[in-house]
Design an enzyme around this catalytic site. Structure first.
Site, PDB file in Angstrom:
ATOM      1  N   LYS A 119       0.845  -1.206   0.000  1.00  0.00           N
ATOM      2  CA  LYS A 119       0.000   0.000   0.000  1.00  0.00           C
ATOM      3  C   LYS A 119       0.873   1.246   0.000  1.00  0.00           C
ATOM      4  O   LYS A 119       1.746   1.402   0.847  1.00  0.00           O
ATOM      5  CB  LYS A 119      -0.909  -0.012   1.238  1.00  0.00           C
ATOM      6  CG  LYS A 119      -1.932  -1.143   1.216  1.00  0.00           C
ATOM      7  CD  LYS A 119      -2.639  -1.304   2.549  1.00  0.00           C
ATOM      8  CE  LYS A 119      -1.846  -2.206   3.481  1.00  0.00           C
ATOM      9  NZ  LYS A 119      -2.573  -2.502   4.741  1.00  0.00           N
ATOM     10  N   GLY A 177      -0.339   4.463   0.051  1.00  0.00           N
ATOM     11  CA  GLY A 177      -1.105   5.640   0.488  1.00  0.00           C
ATOM     12  C   GLY A 177      -1.763   6.313  -0.705  1.00  0.00           C
ATOM     13  O   GLY A 177      -2.349   5.647  -1.560  1.00  0.00           O
ATOM     14  N   GLY A 192      -1.399   5.023  -4.350  1.00  0.00           N
ATOM     15  CA  GLY A 192      -1.979   3.796  -4.870  1.00  0.00           C
ATOM     16  C   GLY A 192      -1.376   2.544  -4.273  1.00  0.00           C
ATOM     17  O   GLY A 192      -1.133   2.484  -3.064  1.00  0.00           O
ATOM     18  N   GLY A 221      -7.919   3.317   9.570  1.00  0.00           N
ATOM     19  CA  GLY A 221      -8.931   2.425   9.022  1.00  0.00           C
ATOM     20  C   GLY A 221      -8.796   2.251   7.513  1.00  0.00           C
ATOM     21  O   GLY A 221      -9.410   1.359   6.927  1.00  0.00           O
ATOM     22  N   ALA A 222      -7.965   3.082   6.880  1.00  0.00           N
ATOM     23  CA  ALA A 222      -7.812   2.998   5.422  1.00  0.00           C
ATOM     24  C   ALA A 222      -7.238   1.638   5.017  1.00  0.00           C
ATOM     25  O   ALA A 222      -7.656   1.046   4.016  1.00  0.00           O
ATOM     26  CB  ALA A 222      -6.928   4.119   4.910  1.00  0.00           C
ATOM     27  N   ASP A 262      -7.580  -1.200   6.538  1.00  0.00           N
ATOM     28  CA  ASP A 262      -8.603  -2.236   6.702  1.00  0.00           C
ATOM     29  C   ASP A 262      -9.574  -2.202   5.517  1.00  0.00           C
ATOM     30  O   ASP A 262      -9.985  -3.241   4.995  1.00  0.00           O
ATOM     31  CB  ASP A 262      -9.374  -2.026   8.004  1.00  0.00           C
ATOM     32  CG  ASP A 262      -8.434  -1.909   9.193  1.00  0.00           C
ATOM     33  OD1 ASP A 262      -7.344  -2.521   9.135  1.00  0.00           O
ATOM     34  OD2 ASP A 262      -8.772  -1.200  10.152  1.00  0.00           O
TER      35      ASP A 262
HETATM   36  O1  CKP Z   1      -4.215   0.120   9.677  1.00  0.00           O
HETATM   37  P1  CKP Z   1      -5.542   0.749   9.901  1.00  0.00           P
HETATM   38  O2  CKP Z   1      -5.469   2.242  10.079  1.00  0.00           O
HETATM   39  O3  CKP Z   1      -6.534   0.388   8.839  1.00  0.00           O
HETATM   40  O4  CKP Z   1      -6.073   0.109  11.250  1.00  0.00           O
HETATM   41  C1  CKP Z   1      -6.913   0.764  12.142  1.00  0.00           C
HETATM   42  C2  CKP Z   1      -7.351  -0.093  13.296  1.00  0.00           C
HETATM   43  O5  CKP Z   1      -7.363  -2.033  15.389  1.00  0.00           O
HETATM   44  C3  CKP Z   1      -8.160   0.708  14.293  1.00  0.00           C
HETATM   45  O6  CKP Z   1      -9.497   0.283  14.279  1.00  0.00           O
HETATM   46  C4  CKP Z   1      -7.523   0.389  15.625  1.00  0.00           C
HETATM   47  O7  CKP Z   1      -8.404   0.114  16.608  1.00  0.00           O
HETATM   48  C5  CKP Z   1      -6.651  -0.828  15.342  1.00  0.00           C
HETATM   49  O8  CKP Z   1      -6.226  -0.619  14.007  1.00  0.00           O
HETATM   50  C6  CKP Z   1      -5.553  -0.918  16.389  1.00  0.00           C
HETATM   51  O9  CKP Z   1      -5.645  -1.785  17.266  1.00  0.00           O
HETATM   52  O10 CKP Z   1      -4.617  -0.090  16.317  1.00  0.00           O
HETATM   53 MG    MG Z   2      -2.987  -0.934   8.633  1.00  0.00          MG
END
Ligand code: CKP
Ligand code: MG
Length: 312
Positions: free
Chosen positions: A227, A229, A232, A258-259, A261
């Site tokens: 990834k 960012g 792309g 959350g991006a 995920d």
């Molecule tokens: O890598 P991401 O920003 O998509 O992940 C975000 C998630 O589970 C967020 O929901 C947070 O609670 C976590 O990663 C974490 O435990 O850091």
């Molecule tokens: Mg992540």
């Protein structure tokens, strides 16, 4: 149709209503967090049968999490309850300049951290199902790491495909070397690995997407998508396909958390839909771009009808 399984810790997340240091914030908006549950939500919204293995406390946050997950049409049968450990929660700052928000965890010895191998129902793993894992579950506790390992082994024995999001969370690990060794052990055993470029730098020792991809391909992984960012994503497979897909233009980045995920939802759903790896990387970017435009982790994830209209 394919079913989807994941395992992890869900938390109540309190997002600051105004910018500033978390210590100064008086008002927060509560939502749901947890990388793996975010992916389950995305998959369920796209119509996949989704199961989430986790544990919550006998408390209001636990009730909230269970309700939120059931509202998303995710099976809650495998969310057990701990009588003597509380549900974890976290705080997140409010940024206005598109930078990564500050995150503070209250999850040590949480109910989810007591999840163990006996909580894994073997019946969830059947041919045609897909298991998604992340580097967070294996950082939370040794019992959760064993449970994750057990799920991974069952999935492989039963012919399920497995994706792994490296999701580095240094504050959950004793030291960097332990983090790298554990994350790579799980990544090498997975079919699809989804590192961010910054994570790849730490895990594979290079900031070149192709070198990062080759590092995992040489260790048995079939598909790697790095990834990048806003730039792309770069993909490469063991069959020799590779390429870069551009990022989707975003008017204003509200919150980047959350991006990754959402990117995973795009990739996994597309592959289960029978799309090519390039189409999967593109859908990953599309869903990531939707999530950076909202403050919560999952409110930007589309329904199937919404996705269809966006992919037209
Ligand atoms: O890598 P991401 O920003 O998509 O992940 C975000 C998630 O589970 C967020 O929901 C947070 O609670 C976590 O990663 C974490 O435990 O850091
Ligand atoms: Mg992540």
């Amino acid at each position: 149709s394919h079913s989807f399984v994941t395992l992890g810790e869900a938390m109540a997340m309190f997002v600051a209503k105004t910018p500033g240091q978390l210590a100064d914030i008086e008002e927060f908006h509560r939502s749901l967090a947890g990388a793996e549950v975010n992916v389950a939500i995305g998959m369920a919204r796209l119509g996949f049968e989704a199961s989430y293995i986790s544990k919550v406390g006998k408390d209001s946050f636990g009730q909230f999490i269970r309700q939120a997950i059931s509202n998303e049409n995710i099976h809650t049968n495998w969310i057990s309850e701990s009588a003597n450990h509380a549900t974890g929660f976290m705080l997140k700052s409010n940024v206005t300049d598109g930078s990564d928000p500050k995150v503070e965890y209250f999850r040590k010895n949480s109910a989810a951290s007591t999840l163990n191998s006996t909580d894994i129902d073997e019946n969830l793993f059947k041919a045609g199902s897909h298991l998604h894992l992340t580097g967070i579950s294996i950082a939370v506790s040794s019992s959760m790491r064993e449970a994750t390992k057990h799920a991974l082994n069952l999935a492989k024995e039963r012919g399920c495909s497995v994706s792994f999001d490296t999701n580095l969370r240094p504050t959950l690990w004793p030291d960097e070397a332990t983090m790298i060794a554990n994350i790579n052990e799980f990544a090498f055993a997975s079919d699809i690995v989804l590192p961010g470029i910054e994570e790849g730098k730490i895990l594979a020792g290079s900031d070149q997407p192709e070198v990062i991809a080759d590092f995992y391909l040489q260790n048995g992984v079939k598909t790697v998508i790095v990834k990048l960012g806003s730039k792309g994503a770069y993909f490469k497979t063991s069959t020799g396909e590779s390429g870069t897909v551009a990022g989707f233009p975003v008017e204003k980045v509200v919150d980047t958390v959350g991006a990754g995920d959402s990117f995973a939802v795009g990739v996994i759903s597309a592959l289960l839909d029978g799309k090519t790896i390039e189409q999967a990387a593109r859908r990953g970017n599309l869903l990531g771009s939707l999530t950076v435009q909202v403050r919560g982790d999952s409110e930007g994830l589309p329904t199937r009808a919404h996705l269809n209209s966006l992919e037209k």
